[in-house]
Each structure stands twice: as structure tokens, then as C-alpha cells.
Design an enzyme around this catalytic site. Structure first.
Site, PDB file in Angstrom:
ATOM      1  CE1 TYR A  17      -4.703  -1.097  -4.631  1.00  0.00           C
ATOM      2  CE2 TYR A  17      -5.119  -3.339  -4.920  1.00  0.00           C
ATOM      3  CZ  TYR A  17      -5.072  -2.404  -4.195  1.00  0.00           C
ATOM      4  OH  TYR A  17      -5.155  -2.372  -2.931  1.00  0.00           O
ATOM      5  CE  LYS A  57      -4.481   0.996  -1.131  1.00  0.00           C
ATOM      6  NZ  LYS A  57      -3.686  -0.261  -1.179  1.00  0.00           N
ATOM      7  CB  VAL A 106      -0.089  -5.770   4.076  1.00  0.00           C
ATOM      8  CG1 VAL A 106      -1.442  -5.420   4.492  1.00  0.00           C
ATOM      9  CG2 VAL A 106      -0.117  -6.124   2.646  1.00  0.00           C
ATOM     10  CB  SER A 116      -1.002  -0.166   1.243  1.00  0.00           C
ATOM     11  OG  SER A 116      -1.823  -0.832   0.952  1.00  0.00           O
ATOM     12  CE1 TYR A 160      -4.301   1.153   4.593  1.00  0.00           C
ATOM     13  CE2 TYR A 160      -2.867   0.045   6.236  1.00  0.00           C
ATOM     14  CZ  TYR A 160      -3.186   0.357   4.748  1.00  0.00           C
ATOM     15  OH  TYR A 160      -2.296   0.050   3.719  1.00  0.00           O
TER      16      TYR A 160
HETATM   17  N1  GLN Z   1      -2.238  -5.416  -2.272  1.00  0.00           N
HETATM   18  C1  GLN Z   1      -2.852  -5.436  -0.834  1.00  0.00           C
HETATM   19  C2  GLN Z   1      -4.340  -5.418  -0.779  1.00  0.00           C
HETATM   20  O1  GLN Z   1      -4.879  -5.194  -2.034  1.00  0.00           O
HETATM   21  C3  GLN Z   1      -2.593  -3.801  -0.304  1.00  0.00           C
HETATM   22  C4  GLN Z   1      -2.710  -3.623   1.362  1.00  0.00           C
HETATM   23  C5  GLN Z   1      -2.010  -2.920   2.234  1.00  0.00           C
HETATM   24  O2  GLN Z   1      -0.839  -2.955   2.021  1.00  0.00           O
HETATM   25  N2  GLN Z   1      -2.676  -2.539   3.323  1.00  0.00           N
HETATM   26  O3  GLN Z   1      -4.881  -5.927  -0.168  1.00  0.00           O
END
Ligand code: GLN
Length: 303
Positions: free
Chosen positions: A187, A67, A257, A64, A239
Site C-alpha cells: 500500500y 487507489k 495528498v 491516493s 472523501y
Molecule cells: N499515503 C496517504 C495515506 O495513506 C494517502 C492519503 C491520500 O492521498 N488521501 O495517508
């Protein structure tokens, strides 16, 4: 301030805790195989001083953290129009939650939860090759080639049922313009970029330089856009642990993650910590601990 001894001291403090708590992300099979007992950190100051300690050169899945860079591309390409379909409020829910989307007619709370990043990616797909655009940005920002880990991308595509649900659900509200499968392919690849702590500390350098490229000095985003990204990192970057991060660390952060967390001290430095074992909110346990040690030891904070 001499940062090298501080980062080394932090590695020594966290080393006995390696592998003791938390779990690697196990819902993405390729990430479940990453050994938990690893820790790295790196930083780069606005005047180009670098420091690194532990497994700072090991590449990991940025997940993430991508993002942040997708948002940077989206803000650069679309300006304020990007916000037509994406909010700026913390979600208070897990990053892959579906519940708010229904009540809020397919408009994601913010660009740092999965739904929000999928919506940003949709806008990037409308602009051209979203996968190539992200690699080009990242390679330029850290001054060396950056690649996708195709195994991780395939693993996510094979098991990304929630992300498919999020994409299709937004599409049902008319909030996704492109083919959902094409948007998710971009994505998943964005999440599957492999980078090291040092590369990410360099790449996030524009966030502590009011939007200027960390090496060329070129203005990537305006100062105002950069402040807005930093504010979103503080309120939404980790989050539903964002309040805890602000309380304990006091810096804009973005986690993934894969166990990485990037943090920004405006006008001073950008840093990255990495350790794969996560807490229940999907944030790196030792990464968070290390960032708290860093801000406590240095007194750096945005507050
Ligand atoms: N690729 C992970 C997902 O889409 C990314 C989530 C994350 O890093 N929080 O669930």
C-alpha cells in the site's frame, strides 16, 4: 474544441494564487518538503489529442490516486468477489478515519478511503506481487516506465501509524488475509508512485474509453466495471468533499495528498491537475479551482 489555449488560460488565472492558501501534506515528512508554489495540468482526448500547461511534466507523488489503479487491478482479477469485504458508500469522514470501521465490523465504506484501499491491496497481495502489478499496469497505461519514489515509501512506512492501525483493526475482524506488514508495504509503495500530470492524463484514458486501454485499445475492464469506477469516483473519490466536487466540478474525480486530482469526462477525455497545497479535506486547493474553471469554460459535465 481546442484545449491547449484553455489550459494555458487556466494556468494564468491560478498563477497569482500559487502558494497563497492551503498547506502541503505535512504528516508524511517526504511530502512536507515539496514546494507549494507549483501547478500543472494535462489532458488527453479519446481521439488522442493532448494538451498540457504549467508544470505538467513534473513528477509528483500520486498518493491516493493509486487507489484507482489498485481498484482496477482488483476488479479485473476478482470481479464481483472484490465487493465481499468493501462497500460502495461515501464515508462522510476523513480518508484515514477509524471510527466507522468499528461500527461496521471492519468492512470499509469504499475502496477510495485508506481502509478500503488497504483491503483491496490485501486481495492483490493474495494474487501475487502487488507492487510489481501496479507498476506494470501504470507503465503500460501511460506508455513509459513508472517507478516508486522509495524515499516517500520509506517516509510513509516510518510514520504510517494510522494506516497500521487500520490494517490491524481490519485483521482483528478477520477481513485481512495476509500479513498486515506485507499489505502495508505494498500500500505505501502504491501511494509512493511518482508520475506527472501528462502521465496520469494518459493513464486514466481507459476510464473515458469504456475500459479500453488508451494506447493498445485492449479491453482492460468491461464497460460496466468502468462505469462503476467512474460512479465511485464521483461519490467517494475526494472523501468528504465529494458533494462539493460534484456541485462545483460535475465530473468523476480522484485526488491524492500529493496534490494531484484526476478527472474523467466519459467518451471525451481524461485530465489531471496538480498543485501541492491542500485544503482541510486533503484535496488540492488550486487543483479543485482549476477543475472548476475547466468545466465552467468548456461546459463539460456528466450532468
Ligand atoms: N499515503 C496517504 C495515506 O495513506 C494517502 C492519503 C491520500 O492521498 N488521501 O495517508
Amino acid at each position: 474544441m481546442q484545449f491547449q489555449p484553455i489550459l494555458e488560460e487556466i494556468v494564468e488565472t491560478v498563477r497569482p494564487l500559487l502558494g497563497a492558501q492551503g498547506h502541503v501534506a505535512n504528516y508524511i515528512p517526504a511530502l512536507a518538503r515539496v514546494p507549494a508554489a507549483q501547478f500543472g495540468s494535462a489532458l488527453r482526448t479519446c481521439d488522442g489529442q493532448e494538451a498540457q500547461a504549467g508544470d505538467s511534466g513534473t513528477r509528483f507523488s500520486i498518493q491516493s490516486i493509486s487507489k484507482l489503479f489498485a481498484l482496477t487491478l482488483g476488479m479485473g482479477a476478482l470481479g464481483d468477489a472484490l465487493w465481499d469485504r468493501i462497500g460502495r458508500e461515501p464515508s462522510g469522514n476523513p480518508f484515514n478515519s477509524l471510527v466507522q470501521l468499528e461500527a461496521e465490523q471492519g468492512t470499509p465504506r469504499n475502496p477510495f478511503i485508506n481502509a478500503g484501499a488497504i483491503a483491496v491491496t490485501d486481495r492483490l497481495v493474495s494474487q501475487g506481487d502487488a507492487k510489481a502489478a501496479l507498476l506494470e499496469l501504470l507503465s503500460s497505461l501511460c506508455n513509459e516506465p513508472v517507478h516508486f519514489d522509495e524515499e516517500v515509501a520509506a517516509s510513509e512506512a516510518a510514520t504510517g501509524f494510522r494506516n497500521m492501525a487500520l490494517g490491524n483493526f481490519m485483521k482483528s475482524f478477520g477481513k485481512i488475509d495476509n500479513d498486515v506488514a506485507a499489505v502495508l508495504d505494498a500500500y505505501f509503495h502504491h501511494c509512493a508512485v511518482g508520475m506527472s500530470c501528462l502521465q496520469l492524463a494518459r493513464a486514466t484514458g481507459y476510464l473515458c474509453r469504456d475500459g479500453r486501454h488508451p494506447f493498445s485499445g485492449e479491453q482492460l475492464l468491461t464497460e460496466r466495471q468502468t462505469r462503476r469506477i467512474n460512479s465511485l469516483m464521483l461519490t467517494c473519490g475526494t472523501y468528504d468533499a465529494a458533494g462539493e466536487f460534484a456541485f462545483r466540478i460535475g465530473l468523476p474525480c480522484k485526488s491524492g495528498v500529493g496534490g494531484g486530482i484526476v478527472a474523467v469526462v466519459p467518451d471525451r477525455l481524461s485530465l489531471c491537475v496538480w498543485s501541492p497545497a491542500l485544503d482541510a479535506t486533503g484535496n488540492s486547493l488550486l487543483g479543485m479551482h482549476a477543475l472548476e474553471l475547466f468545466t465552467t469554460r468548456t461546459g463539460l459535465s456528466v450532468f
